[in-house]
Design a protein around this motif. Structure first.
Motif, mmCIF file in Angstrom:
data_model
loop_
_atom_site.group_PDB
_atom_site.id
_atom_site.type_symbol
_atom_site.label_atom_id
_atom_site.label_comp_id
_atom_site.label_asym_id
_atom_site.label_seq_id
_atom_site.Cartn_x
_atom_site.Cartn_y
_atom_site.Cartn_z
ATOM 1 N N SER A 87 0.792 -0.944 -0.130
ATOM 2 C CA SER A 87 0.077 0.303 0.128
ATOM 3 C C SER A 87 1.126 1.401 0.362
ATOM 4 C CB SER A 87 -0.790 -0.160 0.976
ATOM 5 O OG SER A 87 -0.720 0.308 2.479
ATOM 6 N N VAL A 88 0.754 2.218 -0.227
ATOM 7 C CA VAL A 88 0.822 3.897 -0.485
ATOM 8 C C VAL A 88 0.026 4.418 1.116
ATOM 9 C CG1 VAL A 88 -0.551 4.182 -2.237
ATOM 10 C CG2 VAL A 88 1.975 5.360 -1.621
ATOM 11 N N ASN A 89 0.983 6.019 1.017
ATOM 12 C CA ASN A 89 0.571 6.550 2.034
ATOM 13 C C ASN A 89 -0.324 7.370 1.064
ATOM 14 O OD1 ASN A 89 0.562 9.242 3.994
ATOM 15 N ND2 ASN A 89 0.288 7.294 5.118
ATOM 16 N N VAL A 90 -1.511 8.655 2.099
ATOM 17 C CA VAL A 90 -2.311 9.258 1.083
ATOM 18 C C VAL A 90 -1.263 10.436 0.443
ATOM 19 C CG1 VAL A 90 -3.111 10.265 3.484
ATOM 20 C CG2 VAL A 90 -3.983 10.302 1.178
ATOM 21 N N ASP A 91 -0.409 10.769 1.742
ATOM 22 C CA ASP A 91 0.407 11.706 1.611
ATOM 23 C C ASP A 91 1.907 11.789 0.136
ATOM 24 O OD1 ASP A 91 -1.191 13.233 3.611
ATOM 25 O OD2 ASP A 91 -0.518 12.621 5.221
ATOM 26 N N ALA A 92 1.894 10.426 -0.324
ATOM 27 C CA ALA A 92 2.418 10.259 -1.194
ATOM 28 C C ALA A 92 3.215 11.095 -1.498
ATOM 29 C CB ALA A 92 2.406 8.717 -1.180
ATOM 30 N N THR A 93 3.438 11.036 -2.655
ATOM 31 C CA THR A 93 3.512 11.719 -4.211
ATOM 32 C C THR A 93 3.278 10.697 -5.554
ATOM 33 O OG1 THR A 93 6.159 10.864 -4.672
ATOM 34 C CG2 THR A 93 5.669 13.290 -3.768
#
Length: 214
Positions: A87-93
């Protein structure tokens, strides 16, 4: 650009106890290819249409449609979902998301908040659309590709040439080649491409391609 601006927000989710036939129906009805699996608001798995296809009988099966549906109705999502979810964090680019998908050879992944709640899904289609937008491919611009050496001040020098000719650069991207040199791709509204090309070459920059796209 950030994942939060490119993802599908508030995605439909299912629980691990949901029956596979129910999920298959939902995915077909809403044209989804992937669904996050959650328990108590937290991500516990990820299910794709390929996971359902993997456990479905072959088209050559002698089973009736009723028997196929009955078979899938006995399976729960937990039996076929991917448990080790990337998964990826919502704040990631968007670049971080693209790199994760590229390295792990996946076509999509859930987006989670800082407390682990699923807030979105980002897919290869979203990444592709971002590339189209970044490059301004729908805006009918001229694309100029230069081959340059790796040295300080190249971008500033090229931007000055464009500025002196009254041309505003819409986008500029660099890409390192195997020989250590770089390709610089510039997109802009250019009325006289030959003039810009001449000015660049007078400064020692090799123009290897020009084209108008869009």
């Amino acid at each position: 650009m950030f994942v939060i601006n490119r993802m599908t927000k508030n995605p439909m989710t299912v629980t691990a106890d949901t029956k596979v036939d129910e999920v298959a129906y939902l995915m077909k009805k809403h044209n989804f290819r992937r669904l996050p699996v959650v328990e108590d608001g937290k991500l516990v798995g990820f299910l794709s249409d390929s996971d359902i296809i993997r456990v479905s009988p072959s088209p050559a099966t002698t089973l009736s449609r009723y028997e196929i549906n009955s078979l899938l109705a006995k399976m729960c999502v937990r039996d076929i979902m991917k448990k080790d979810v990337i998964s990826v964090n919502v704040d990631a680019t968007i670049e971080e998301a693209a790199l994760l998908m590229y390295k792990n050879k996946i076509g999509g992944m859930p987006v989670v908040s800082n407390v682990g709640a699923v807030v979105g899904v980002i897919t290869e289609t979203d990444i592709f659309k971002t590339f189209v937008d970044v490059m301004g491919l729908l805006d009918s611009k001229t694309r100029i590709t230069l081959e340059v050496s790796d040295k300080i001040g190249v971008v500033k020098d090229i931007a000055t040439i464009f500025g002196d000719e009254g041309v505003s650069i819409d986008s500029l991207i660099t890409c390192k080649k195997d020989d250590g040199k770089y390709e610089i791709v510039i997109r802009a509204d250019i009325n006289d491409v030959n003039n810009i090309k001449t000015k660049l070459e007078e400064k020692g920059y090799k123009v290897i391609h020009t084209v108008k796209i869009g």
